[in-house]
Design a protein around this motif. Structure first.
Motif, mmCIF file in Angstrom:
data_model
loop_
_atom_site.group_PDB
_atom_site.id
_atom_site.type_symbol
_atom_site.label_atom_id
_atom_site.label_comp_id
_atom_site.label_asym_id
_atom_site.label_seq_id
_atom_site.Cartn_x
_atom_site.Cartn_y
_atom_site.Cartn_z
ATOM 1 N N GLN A 1 43.269 36.312 47.260
ATOM 2 C CA GLN A 1 42.694 37.524 46.589
ATOM 3 C C GLN A 1 43.423 38.595 47.572
ATOM 4 O O GLN A 1 43.449 38.782 48.792
ATOM 5 N N VAL A 2 43.389 39.734 46.877
ATOM 6 C CA VAL A 2 43.821 40.982 47.394
ATOM 7 C C VAL A 2 42.920 42.097 47.377
ATOM 8 O O VAL A 2 42.594 42.251 46.112
ATOM 9 N N GLN A 3 42.495 42.988 48.246
ATOM 10 C CA GLN A 3 41.526 44.054 48.032
ATOM 11 C C GLN A 3 42.365 45.193 48.412
ATOM 12 O O GLN A 3 43.096 45.355 49.309
ATOM 13 N N LEU A 4 42.357 46.267 47.537
ATOM 14 C CA LEU A 4 42.815 47.687 47.816
ATOM 15 C C LEU A 4 41.618 48.774 48.090
ATOM 16 O O LEU A 4 40.586 48.753 47.269
ATOM 17 N N VAL A 5 41.930 49.540 48.858
ATOM 18 C CA VAL A 5 40.980 50.621 49.439
ATOM 19 C C VAL A 5 41.496 51.636 49.475
ATOM 20 O O VAL A 5 42.672 52.103 50.231
ATOM 21 N N GLU A 6 41.331 52.674 48.629
ATOM 22 C CA GLU A 6 41.727 54.018 48.297
ATOM 23 C C GLU A 6 41.035 55.249 49.108
ATOM 24 O O GLU A 6 39.793 54.907 49.036
ATOM 25 N N TYR A 94 44.663 55.672 40.503
ATOM 26 C CA TYR A 94 44.339 54.160 40.910
ATOM 27 C C TYR A 94 45.800 53.848 41.799
ATOM 28 O O TYR A 94 46.930 54.085 41.217
ATOM 29 N N CYS A 95 45.588 53.101 42.791
ATOM 30 C CA CYS A 95 46.544 52.434 43.534
ATOM 31 C C CYS A 95 46.800 50.925 42.845
ATOM 32 O O CYS A 95 46.045 50.339 42.494
ATOM 33 N N ASN A 96 48.073 50.644 42.640
ATOM 34 C CA ASN A 96 48.396 49.224 42.104
ATOM 35 C C ASN A 96 49.479 48.618 42.987
ATOM 36 O O ASN A 96 50.233 49.296 43.423
ATOM 37 N N VAL A 97 49.279 47.339 43.194
ATOM 38 C CA VAL A 97 50.315 46.511 44.005
ATOM 39 C C VAL A 97 50.529 45.335 43.257
ATOM 40 O O VAL A 97 49.747 44.724 42.634
ATOM 41 N N VAL A 98 51.751 44.980 43.550
ATOM 42 C CA VAL A 98 52.183 43.568 42.980
ATOM 43 C C VAL A 98 52.292 42.635 44.091
ATOM 44 O O VAL A 98 53.415 42.977 44.922
ATOM 45 N N VAL A 99 51.760 41.518 44.216
ATOM 46 C CA VAL A 99 51.900 40.556 45.179
ATOM 47 C C VAL A 99 52.251 39.180 44.694
ATOM 48 O O VAL A 99 51.377 38.632 43.727
ATOM 49 N N TYR A 104 47.280 43.972 41.059
ATOM 50 C CA TYR A 104 46.015 44.454 41.551
ATOM 51 C C TYR A 104 45.771 45.864 41.650
ATOM 52 O O TYR A 104 46.591 46.473 41.785
ATOM 53 N N TRP A 105 44.345 46.218 41.357
ATOM 54 C CA TRP A 105 44.193 47.692 41.231
ATOM 55 C C TRP A 105 43.184 47.933 42.130
ATOM 56 O O TRP A 105 42.190 47.247 42.523
ATOM 57 N N GLY A 106 43.304 49.302 42.686
ATOM 58 C CA GLY A 106 42.050 49.632 43.459
ATOM 59 C C GLY A 106 41.012 50.247 42.583
ATOM 60 O O GLY A 106 41.291 50.240 41.447
ATOM 61 N N GLN A 107 39.796 50.819 43.280
ATOM 62 C CA GLN A 107 38.840 51.340 42.479
ATOM 63 C C GLN A 107 38.839 52.662 41.843
ATOM 64 O O GLN A 107 38.194 53.112 41.191
ATOM 65 N N GLY A 108 39.835 53.289 42.391
ATOM 66 C CA GLY A 108 40.228 54.790 41.949
ATOM 67 C C GLY A 108 39.517 55.710 42.867
ATOM 68 O O GLY A 108 38.409 55.543 43.386
ATOM 69 N N THR A 109 40.374 56.791 43.007
ATOM 70 C CA THR A 109 39.471 57.992 43.766
ATOM 71 C C THR A 109 39.924 59.318 43.084
ATOM 72 O O THR A 109 40.864 59.593 42.215
ATOM 73 N N GLN A 110 38.685 60.129 42.856
ATOM 74 C CA GLN A 110 38.913 61.520 41.892
ATOM 75 C C GLN A 110 39.542 62.388 42.723
ATOM 76 O O GLN A 110 39.347 62.749 43.868
ATOM 77 N N VAL A 111 40.618 62.966 42.067
ATOM 78 C CA VAL A 111 41.225 64.191 42.260
ATOM 79 C C VAL A 111 40.871 65.337 41.462
ATOM 80 O O VAL A 111 40.996 65.148 39.975
ATOM 81 N N THR A 112 40.464 66.414 41.875
ATOM 82 C CA THR A 112 39.909 67.583 40.826
ATOM 83 C C THR A 112 40.645 68.859 41.679
ATOM 84 O O THR A 112 40.460 69.216 42.900
ATOM 85 N N VAL A 113 41.229 69.523 40.791
ATOM 86 C CA VAL A 113 42.162 70.452 41.304
ATOM 87 C C VAL A 113 41.626 71.881 40.365
ATOM 88 O O VAL A 113 41.565 71.932 39.194
ATOM 89 N N SER A 114 40.946 72.985 40.922
ATOM 90 C CA SER A 114 40.396 74.104 40.378
ATOM 91 C C SER A 114 41.429 75.071 40.080
ATOM 92 O O SER A 114 42.261 75.285 40.966
ATOM 93 N N SER A 115 41.248 75.991 39.176
ATOM 94 C CA SER A 115 42.297 76.991 38.990
ATOM 95 C C SER A 115 41.754 78.160 39.528
ATOM 96 O O SER A 115 40.660 78.226 40.130
#
Length: 115
Positions: A1-6, A94-99, A104-115
């Motif tokens: 099993q592979v874990q991804l932390v973003e 989302y981060c994705n890696v192939v092993v 495998y996918w990470g849990q996701g991290t929010q990016v918000t860009v304000s104008s």
């Protein structure tokens, strides 16, 4: 099993920069491609950037010249340097890696860009 932390997401003003990191751990013997995807509200998940085990990179047209993907194989980590951010870059990244040909996918991290 592979874990991804973003890490590295957050709120930034247009024109600003953020750097995302994704560290892989677990049963890692040979990571193939590493990539970043993003999904904005009510939109499909899309590929942002990808880097092969040999270091070749490819980018979505919308981020070319602004984003840079890199990897540190010793740390099993992939990075996404995002410069000149625009409001339309707002999404969950989302981060994705192939092993060993498994994805495998990470849990996701929010990016918000304000104008």
């Amino acid at each position: 099993q592979v874990q991804l932390v973003e890490t590295g997401g957050g709120l930034v003003q247009a024109g600003g920069s953020l750097r995302l990191s994704c560290a892989a751990s677990g049963r890692i013997s040979n990571i193939n491609n590493m990539a970043w995807y993003r999904q904005a509200p009510e939109k499909k998940r899309e590929l942002v950037a990808i880097i092969t085990s040999g270091g070749s990179t490819n980018y979505a047209d919308s981020v070319k010249g602004r984003f840079t993907i890199s990897r540190d194989n010793a740390k099993n980590t992939v990075y996404l340097q995002m410069d000149s951010l625009k409001p339309e870059d707002t999404a969950v990244y989302y981060c994705n890696v192939v092993v060993r040909f498994l994805s495998y996918w990470g849990q996701g991290t929010q990016v918000t860009v304000s104008s």
